[in-house]
Design a protein around this motif. Sequence first.
Motif, PDB file in Angstrom:
ATOM      1  N   GLY A 203      39.012  61.550   5.575  1.00  0.00           N
ATOM      2  CA  GLY A 203      38.748  62.920   5.955  1.00  0.00           C
ATOM      3  C   GLY A 203      39.891  63.837   5.409  1.00  0.00           C
ATOM      4  O   GLY A 203      39.959  65.124   6.007  1.00  0.00           O
ATOM      5  N   SER A 204      40.654  63.555   4.531  1.00  0.00           N
ATOM      6  CA  SER A 204      41.640  64.308   3.714  1.00  0.00           C
ATOM      7  C   SER A 204      41.630  64.592   2.518  1.00  0.00           C
ATOM      8  O   SER A 204      40.728  63.528   1.953  1.00  0.00           O
TER       9      SER A 204
ATOM     10  N   LEU B 158      47.655  62.825  -7.036  1.00  0.00           N
ATOM     11  CA  LEU B 158      46.746  62.200  -6.378  1.00  0.00           C
ATOM     12  C   LEU B 158      47.099  61.843  -4.795  1.00  0.00           C
ATOM     13  O   LEU B 158      48.406  61.395  -4.714  1.00  0.00           O
ATOM     14  N   SER B 159      46.362  61.803  -3.935  1.00  0.00           N
ATOM     15  CA  SER B 159      46.608  61.036  -2.642  1.00  0.00           C
ATOM     16  C   SER B 159      46.652  59.669  -2.626  1.00  0.00           C
ATOM     17  O   SER B 159      45.676  59.063  -3.274  1.00  0.00           O
ATOM     18  N   LYS B 160      47.053  58.979  -1.792  1.00  0.00           N
ATOM     19  CA  LYS B 160      47.034  57.471  -1.725  1.00  0.00           C
ATOM     20  C   LYS B 160      46.891  57.278  -0.103  1.00  0.00           C
ATOM     21  O   LYS B 160      47.137  58.071   0.864  1.00  0.00           O
ATOM     22  N   GLY B 161      46.136  55.926   0.118  1.00  0.00           N
ATOM     23  CA  GLY B 161      45.909  55.481   1.370  1.00  0.00           C
ATOM     24  C   GLY B 161      45.466  54.060   1.365  1.00  0.00           C
ATOM     25  O   GLY B 161      45.097  53.578   0.577  1.00  0.00           O
TER      26      GLY B 161
ATOM     27  N   ASN C  23      46.179  54.512   6.981  1.00  0.00           N
ATOM     28  CA  ASN C  23      47.470  55.157   6.523  1.00  0.00           C
ATOM     29  C   ASN C  23      47.160  56.144   5.362  1.00  0.00           C
ATOM     30  O   ASN C  23      46.485  55.767   4.307  1.00  0.00           O
ATOM     31  N   TYR C  24      47.458  57.465   5.559  1.00  0.00           N
ATOM     32  CA  TYR C  24      47.045  58.445   4.362  1.00  0.00           C
ATOM     33  C   TYR C  24      48.472  58.990   3.868  1.00  0.00           C
ATOM     34  O   TYR C  24      49.361  59.344   4.821  1.00  0.00           O
TER      35      TYR C  24
END
Length: 401
Positions: A293-294, A309-312, A337-338
Motif C-alpha cells: 500500500g506504499s 526504488l522502495s524495498k520491502g 517491512n517497508y
Amino acid sequence: MTIKSILLGFAAGLVSLGAASAADLPMAKSEAVEYVKVCSAFGPGFFYIPGTDTCLQISGQIRADYFYTEPSTRKSNVTTFRSQTRIRFDARTQTDYGILRSFLELQADTNSLGTTQNGTTGTNFLSVRRAYIQFGGLTAGYAWSPYSFYEQYYQAEFFAPYFGEHDRRELLSYTAQFGKFWGALSVEDPVSNRSTSTFGSATVNSVSDTLAYGGSSVPDVVGVIGYDDNKNWGRVQIMAASHESNPSTVGYDSKYGYAVGIGGNLNFPIMSGAYIAVEASYADGAMKYLNAGSADAYGNPLAPHDLALSKGWTVQGEAGLNITPALQAVLFGGYLNYDAPSIATAVSDNFNFYVIGGQVNYTMVKGFIVGAEAWYQNKDPEGTSPNAHAIGAGIRIRRTF
C-alpha cells in the motif's frame, strides 16, 4: 321400432361420424424431450449443456459478515454489516488437444464499509471476480497470477488484513506440467500491479517533487516453478516478477523493479486436517507483490532526475487443524517491512506492520458454516509518528453450493 332403439342408433351414428372425421385430421408429432444428463468426466456437479458436448458446473456461496473494529477516528465505523454473493460458471469441453475451459465468477457486495458517520455512502455493486479461458496449459483473461500462492490456495482471514501478492490480474500465461513438477510463465497488466497511483514524495536540498505514473510500455513478467504433491505431504513453489516504474514527467526515465518469493504448505496426515502454509516475498520497486500500500519509488527532483526504488519484505502464513469432523481452528499471522529510499520526504514513510489472529469454523450441516474470528494489528512508523494499532472481532455465516 321403439324410441329407445331410435336413440341408440342415433348415438352410434354420431360416434362413427366423429371417428371418421378424426381420421381425416393430420396427426401432430410430439417434440422430442432432451433431459439434462450428468457429466462425470470432470468431477461432481457437472452436467451436459443440452445439445452440446460441453459440461457445465454452477456453484457459489452466500455469506453474511458482522464485525467490530476498534475505531481510529470518530468518523470510523465501529460495527460493520456486509453481505456478499459469489456465483461461478465452469464450462469444459474435452477436445483432441486437451480440455477447453471457460470460467466466470461474479461477485455481488452490499456493505457499510464505505459509510461515513452520517450513513450516506454505503456500497452495493456487482463485479467480475474472475473471467478467463483455458486451453491445455494456456490461460487468458482475468485470473490469479501464478505468483500468488497464499490467497489462491489458503487465506483463511475473514476480516483481518494480510500481506503478500493477492490480487487477480489481466494476464496471458502458460503452465507446463512435468509429473509433479510444473512451471509457469505469465505476462500481466502492469497498471494493476502498481502499488499506488503516484510515486512517493521526495525532498532533496529543500526541493520537493511528487510524480504520477505515465502510460505502461512493458508488461510485468512472472515466472514460477513448483512441485505439487498436496495429496500427500504438500507443495512448494518459487516465483519471480519484474515491474516497470514509468513516470509521466518529462526528464525521468523508466526504472525496473522486481519481486522474488517462495510459498508452500506442509500437511500432517497423523492429525485430521492439520497443515501449515506460508508465503514470503522480497520486493525492490514492486510493492504490489507485498501488498504494502506504499509507493514503488520516489522521484529525485534535482537534475539529473532519477527514481529511487522502495524495498520491502513480507511473510504471511497460517496453521489449521480439525478439532472434530465439524469444528476447525486456524491461527494466522503476517509481517511487513517497508523501507522507503533516503530521499523520502518523511522518515515515517518507513514502517513495520504485523497482524496476528485466530479463527474457528463450525459446519452445522453440509454447506452451512458459521465462523468467528479475532485479530490484532499494529503499524509502527519510524521517527516520532505514533503507532497505529487496532483490534477486531466478528462472525461470518456461509452457505456454499
